[in-house]
Design a protein around this motif. Structure first.
Motif, PDB file in Angstrom:
ATOM      1  N   THR A 142       0.820  -1.212   0.000  1.00  9.34           N
ATOM      2  CA  THR A 142       0.000   0.000   0.000  1.00  9.34           C
ATOM      3  C   THR A 142       0.855   1.263   0.000  1.00  9.34           C
ATOM      4  OG1 THR A 142      -1.441  -1.262   1.462  1.00  9.34           O
ATOM      5  CG2 THR A 142      -1.962   1.076   1.198  1.00  9.34           C
ATOM      6  N   THR A 143       1.931   1.247   0.777  1.00 11.43           N
ATOM      7  CA  THR A 143       2.774   2.427   0.958  1.00 11.43           C
ATOM      8  C   THR A 143       3.906   2.466  -0.064  1.00 11.43           C
ATOM      9  OG1 THR A 143       2.298   1.992   3.288  1.00 11.43           O
ATOM     10  CG2 THR A 143       3.741   3.826   2.836  1.00 11.43           C
ATOM     11  N   ALA A 144       4.053   1.400  -0.850  1.00 10.99           N
ATOM     12  CA  ALA A 144       5.150   1.362  -1.823  1.00 10.99           C
ATOM     13  C   ALA A 144       5.003   2.428  -2.914  1.00 10.99           C
ATOM     14  CB  ALA A 144       5.277  -0.042  -2.425  1.00 10.99           C
ATOM     15  N   PRO A 145       3.792   2.683  -3.468  1.00 11.74           N
ATOM     16  CA  PRO A 145       3.722   3.723  -4.508  1.00 11.74           C
ATOM     17  C   PRO A 145       4.104   5.121  -3.989  1.00 11.74           C
ATOM     18  CG  PRO A 145       1.759   2.331  -4.587  1.00 11.74           C
ATOM     19  CD  PRO A 145       2.506   1.954  -3.346  1.00 11.74           C
ATOM     20  N   GLY A 193      -7.275  -5.250   2.009  1.00 11.03           N
ATOM     21  CA  GLY A 193      -7.917  -4.520   0.913  1.00 11.03           C
ATOM     22  C   GLY A 193      -7.040  -3.463   0.268  1.00 11.03           C
ATOM     23  N   HIS A 194      -6.331  -2.670   1.075  1.00  8.65           N
ATOM     24  CA  HIS A 194      -5.584  -1.568   0.470  1.00  8.65           C
ATOM     25  C   HIS A 194      -4.326  -2.050  -0.251  1.00  8.65           C
ATOM     26  CE1 HIS A 194      -7.888   1.318   3.282  1.00  8.65           C
ATOM     27  NE2 HIS A 194      -8.513   1.115   2.157  1.00  8.65           N
ATOM     28  N   VAL A 195      -3.755  -3.159   0.216  1.00  3.31           N
ATOM     29  CA  VAL A 195      -2.647  -3.773  -0.524  1.00  3.31           C
ATOM     30  C   VAL A 195      -3.158  -4.165  -1.917  1.00  3.31           C
ATOM     31  CG1 VAL A 195      -1.185  -5.830  -0.640  1.00  3.31           C
ATOM     32  CG2 VAL A 195      -1.396  -4.574   1.514  1.00  3.31           C
ATOM     33  N   CYS A 196      -4.392  -4.700  -1.959  1.00  4.38           N
ATOM     34  CA  CYS A 196      -4.958  -5.156  -3.237  1.00  4.38           C
ATOM     35  C   CYS A 196      -5.315  -3.989  -4.166  1.00  4.38           C
ATOM     36  CB  CYS A 196      -6.183  -6.039  -2.999  1.00  4.38           C
ATOM     37  SG  CYS A 196      -5.808  -7.557  -2.109  1.00  4.38           S
ATOM     38  N   THR A 197      -5.611  -2.795  -3.620  1.00  2.00           N
ATOM     39  CA  THR A 197      -5.882  -1.660  -4.518  1.00  2.00           C
ATOM     40  C   THR A 197      -4.650  -1.383  -5.380  1.00  2.00           C
ATOM     41  OG1 THR A 197      -5.128   0.037  -2.960  1.00  2.00           O
ATOM     42  CG2 THR A 197      -7.469  -0.481  -2.920  1.00  2.00           C
ATOM     43  N   VAL A 198      -3.468  -1.643  -4.823  1.00  2.00           N
ATOM     44  CA  VAL A 198      -2.226  -1.409  -5.558  1.00  2.00           C
ATOM     45  C   VAL A 198      -1.882  -2.614  -6.439  1.00  2.00           C
ATOM     46  CG1 VAL A 198       0.262  -1.020  -5.323  1.00  2.00           C
ATOM     47  CG2 VAL A 198      -1.333   0.135  -3.777  1.00  2.00           C
ATOM     48  N   MET A 199      -1.849  -3.814  -5.825  1.00  5.48           N
ATOM     49  CA  MET A 199      -1.290  -4.988  -6.507  1.00  5.48           C
ATOM     50  C   MET A 199      -2.338  -5.840  -7.224  1.00  5.48           C
ATOM     51  SD  MET A 199       1.831  -4.436  -5.891  1.00  5.48           S
ATOM     52  CE  MET A 199       2.720  -5.906  -6.414  1.00  5.48           C
ATOM     53  N   GLY A 200      -3.634  -5.622  -6.944  1.00  4.65           N
ATOM     54  CA  GLY A 200      -4.661  -6.451  -7.568  1.00  4.65           C
ATOM     55  C   GLY A 200      -4.763  -7.810  -6.892  1.00  4.65           C
ATOM     56  N   LEU A 201      -5.388  -8.763  -7.582  1.00  9.17           N
ATOM     57  CA  LEU A 201      -5.723 -10.043  -6.968  1.00  9.17           C
ATOM     58  C   LEU A 201      -4.892 -11.215  -7.486  1.00  9.17           C
ATOM     59  CD1 LEU A 201      -9.612  -9.608  -7.179  1.00  9.17           C
ATOM     60  CD2 LEU A 201      -8.161  -9.225  -5.176  1.00  9.17           C
ATOM     61  N   SER A 202      -4.171 -11.009  -8.590  1.00  5.74           N
ATOM     62  CA  SER A 202      -3.584 -12.160  -9.286  1.00  5.74           C
ATOM     63  C   SER A 202      -2.572 -12.929  -8.443  1.00  5.74           C
ATOM     64  CB  SER A 202      -2.936 -11.711 -10.596  1.00  5.74           C
ATOM     65  OG  SER A 202      -1.903 -10.781 -10.310  1.00  5.74           O
ATOM     66  N   ALA A 258      -0.404   1.892 -12.950  1.00  8.97           N
ATOM     67  CA  ALA A 258       0.629   2.944 -12.867  1.00  8.97           C
ATOM     68  C   ALA A 258       1.480   2.745 -11.611  1.00  8.97           C
ATOM     69  CB  ALA A 258      -0.031   4.317 -12.861  1.00  8.97           C
ATOM     70  N   SER A 259       0.827   2.396 -10.497  1.00  8.41           N
ATOM     71  CA  SER A 259       1.559   2.163  -9.250  1.00  8.41           C
ATOM     72  C   SER A 259       2.470   0.938  -9.375  1.00  8.41           C
ATOM     73  CB  SER A 259       0.582   1.939  -8.092  1.00  8.41           C
ATOM     74  OG  SER A 259      -0.109   3.126  -7.792  1.00  8.41           O
ATOM     75  N   ARG A 260       1.945  -0.107  -9.972  1.00  7.52           N
ATOM     76  CA  ARG A 260       2.755  -1.331 -10.108  1.00  7.52           C
ATOM     77  C   ARG A 260       3.987  -1.064 -10.962  1.00  7.52           C
ATOM     78  NH1 ARG A 260      -1.201  -6.393 -11.175  1.00  7.52           N
ATOM     79  NH2 ARG A 260       0.790  -7.466 -11.063  1.00  7.52           N
ATOM     80  N   GLN A 261       3.827  -0.241 -11.994  1.00  5.46           N
ATOM     81  CA  GLN A 261       4.955   0.079 -12.870  1.00  5.46           C
ATOM     82  C   GLN A 261       6.016   0.877 -12.105  1.00  5.46           C
ATOM     83  OE1 GLN A 261       5.467  -1.066 -16.095  1.00  5.46           O
ATOM     84  NE2 GLN A 261       7.499  -0.306 -15.511  1.00  5.46           N
ATOM     85  N   LEU A 262       5.571   1.874 -11.335  1.00  9.70           N
ATOM     86  CA  LEU A 262       6.534   2.708 -10.597  1.00  9.70           C
ATOM     87  C   LEU A 262       7.282   1.869  -9.549  1.00  9.70           C
ATOM     88  CD1 LEU A 262       7.658   5.602 -10.089  1.00  9.70           C
ATOM     89  CD2 LEU A 262       5.945   5.804  -8.283  1.00  9.70           C
ATOM     90  N   ILE A 263       6.531   0.981  -8.875  1.00 11.16           N
ATOM     91  CA  ILE A 263       7.165   0.095  -7.885  1.00 11.16           C
ATOM     92  C   ILE A 263       8.247  -0.746  -8.559  1.00 11.16           C
ATOM     93  CG2 ILE A 263       6.772  -1.935  -6.428  1.00 11.16           C
ATOM     94  CD1 ILE A 263       3.986  -0.811  -5.796  1.00 11.16           C
ATOM     95  N   ALA A 264       7.902  -1.301  -9.736  1.00 10.28           N
ATOM     96  CA  ALA A 264       8.866  -2.155 -10.448  1.00 10.28           C
ATOM     97  C   ALA A 264      10.086  -1.350 -10.897  1.00 10.28           C
ATOM     98  CB  ALA A 264       8.179  -2.812 -11.649  1.00 10.28           C
ATOM     99  N   ASP A 265       9.896  -0.071 -11.208  1.00  9.39           N
ATOM    100  CA  ASP A 265      11.018   0.766 -11.646  1.00  9.39           C
ATOM    101  C   ASP A 265      11.961   1.107 -10.492  1.00  9.39           C
ATOM    102  OD1 ASP A 265       9.994   0.802 -14.164  1.00  9.39           O
ATOM    103  OD2 ASP A 265       9.079   2.789 -14.023  1.00  9.39           O
TER     104      ASP A 265
END
Lengths: 376, 83
Positions: A142-145, A193-202, A258-265
């Motif tokens: 949640t706090t990673a982005p 829930g808030h972790v999933c708003t960033v990372m989704g469910l997969s 967008a958040s997942r991309q920034l985290i990966a970068d």
């Protein structure tokens, strides 16, 4: 407040609790992953609305609690460095290290600032070009982005005096570690829930499949939690172990791309030690090599750190869902939020701190220690 | 720690080339980074964590639990009704 008050309706909560009671036929143990959920459950007494067959155990989903003592001591050493402005979320201030907490260091002259957002720390670095501004970047996904955004923005603005001490932790590897333990009791999860708003469910699909456990991404208000519990119990009773989304008003299956991309970068996955639990492989984030100029762990050399944990504290077993705060002989006695002995008492979202805040230590004493006096 | 608070976007602007905005939390206003909810419109709700909007709130999905409750209430009445 819209999207808050309506999810706290008492009669609606009762309807959901009655439906859970009608659905359940046998005992089930369900873990809520996130400390924010633990707090809501204890505050509103949701565990007490449930039929006796449904037991809630409280997971290690409070990043303040599970930040290792070594990392806290490292933070304190950096905060005491001359010329440093050390920025932290408020929850971290009272967490004791081996020698002191951040508030005590502040009283001894260290320049420690509480920030609402990591982006405020970036602005501090811009305002104080001759000082070194260090932000203590803790948190789950949640706090990673926001933390990644702070580092990315500092580099873009060429603020070489800004760095982060990263102690990020990740939810799915922790769930896998709990489920793999031979003494595991957890049969279903309320997903954070808030972790999933960033990372989704997969990420949860293979875990549900491998261990045959239901994982229901769940929100934080009382009605969210009760609906999440209902959907978990329905799956358990029907013998299903699938990923569901109770919190669809905030969680999209793909998360926030967008958040997942920034985290990966900005970040890469690393091994991480969890307080009370131990080392979990591939369960954290560290800064990527490209951002090494903003990595406080590289910029500030800290001497060898030796830590000592209480031998009485059972927080490790509480974090794994094996025990409850009441099972600890120190709970509410020598261990309290003012004098915490371990992980689950150091932050208000830890299970022991939540039980303490809502008076459950007094109830246990009443039941155990007060003599029974006949009512005249 | 993973606290997320819903708030209404009342203004958007760019700062250091990043989308920012003013968000109303029941009368308390805060500046929030909106860079990861670029499609957000004024008047819409976002979920904010440490000054950063994680996602937009889906208003249609937000009412779903109340439809379920209505169904459960009707079901309860049917079960309680005398034969």
């Amino acid at each position: 407040m819209k999207f808050v008050d309506e999810y706290r309706d008492g009669s609606a909560a009762r309807t959901l609790a009655d439906t859970i009671a009608r659905t359940v036929t046998r005992p089930w143990t369900i873990m809520e992953v996130c400390g924010g959920q633990t707090h809501t459950i204890v505050k509103y007494g949701i565990d007490r609305l449930l039929p006796k067959e449904v037991e809630l155990v409280h997971g290690p989903g409070c990043p303040v609690c599970v930040t290792s003592l070594e990392m806290i001591d490292r933070a304190h050493a950096i905060a005491s460095w001359p010329g440093v402005i050390f920025c932290s979320f408020g929850d971290m201030l009272r967490v004791p290290g081996s020698r002191a907490d951040l508030l005590q260091l502040k009283s001894q002259g260290a320049d420690i600032r509480v920030v609402y957002s990591p982006l405020d720390a970036v602005n501090l670095a811009a305002a104080h070009p001759n000082r070194k501004v260090v932000f203590f970047a803790i948190g789950f996904e949640t706090t990673a982005p926001p933390n990644a955004m702070a580092v990315w923005l500092a580099r873009k603005r060429k603020l070489r005096n800004f760095s982060v001490l990263v102690s990020h932790v990740l939810v799915p590897p922790m769930m896998t570690a709990l489920l793999s333990a031979p003494d595991n009791r957890v049969q279903g999860f309320l997903g954070a829930g808030h972790v999933c708003t960033v990372m989704g469910l997969s990420e949860y699909v293979p875990i549900a499949k491998q261990f045959g456990v239901p994982i229901v991404a769940t929100g934080f208000e009382p009605l969210d939690l009760l609906e999440g519990i209902l959907r978990t119990v329905q799956q358990l009773e029907e013998g299903r172990g699938e990923v569901e989304n109770q919190y669809a008003r905030a969680v999209r299956p793909e998360g926030n791309p967008a958040s997942r991309q920034l985290i990966a970068d900005v970040f890469e996955v690393c091994d991480r030690k969890w307080r009370g639990v131990g080392l979990i492989s591939q369960s954290g984030f560290a800064l990527r090599e490209e951002y090494r100029d903003h990595d406080a762990e590289r910029l500030f050399e800290v001497d060898h750190i030796e830590t000592h944990e209480s031998s009485v504290c059972i927080s490790g077993q509480i974090l794994k869902g094996l025990k409850k705060p009441h099972d600890c002989p120190a709970f509410g006695k020598e261990c309290s939020p003012q004098t915490p002995l371990g992980a689950t008492m150091v932050s208000s979202e830890g299970a022991c701190a939540a039980y303490f805040a809502y008076g459950r230590h007094l109830e246990s004493r009443t039941a155990r220690e007060l003599p029974l006096v006949p009512v005249v | 720690m993973c606290l997320g608070i819903p708030g209404k976007v009342t203004e958007t602007y760019r700062e250091h080339d990043v989308l920012m905005g003013k968000v109303d939390f029941g009368g308390v206003f805060k500046r929030v980074c909106l860079e990861h909810v670029p499609e957000v419109q004024i008047g819409e709700y976002v979920l904010v964590h440490v000054g950063f909007a994680l996602t937009r709130i889906d208003e249609a999905e937000a009412t779903r639990v109340f439809a379920l409750l209505k169904e459960l209430d009707q079901l309860g009445e049917l079960e309680e009704a005398p034969p």
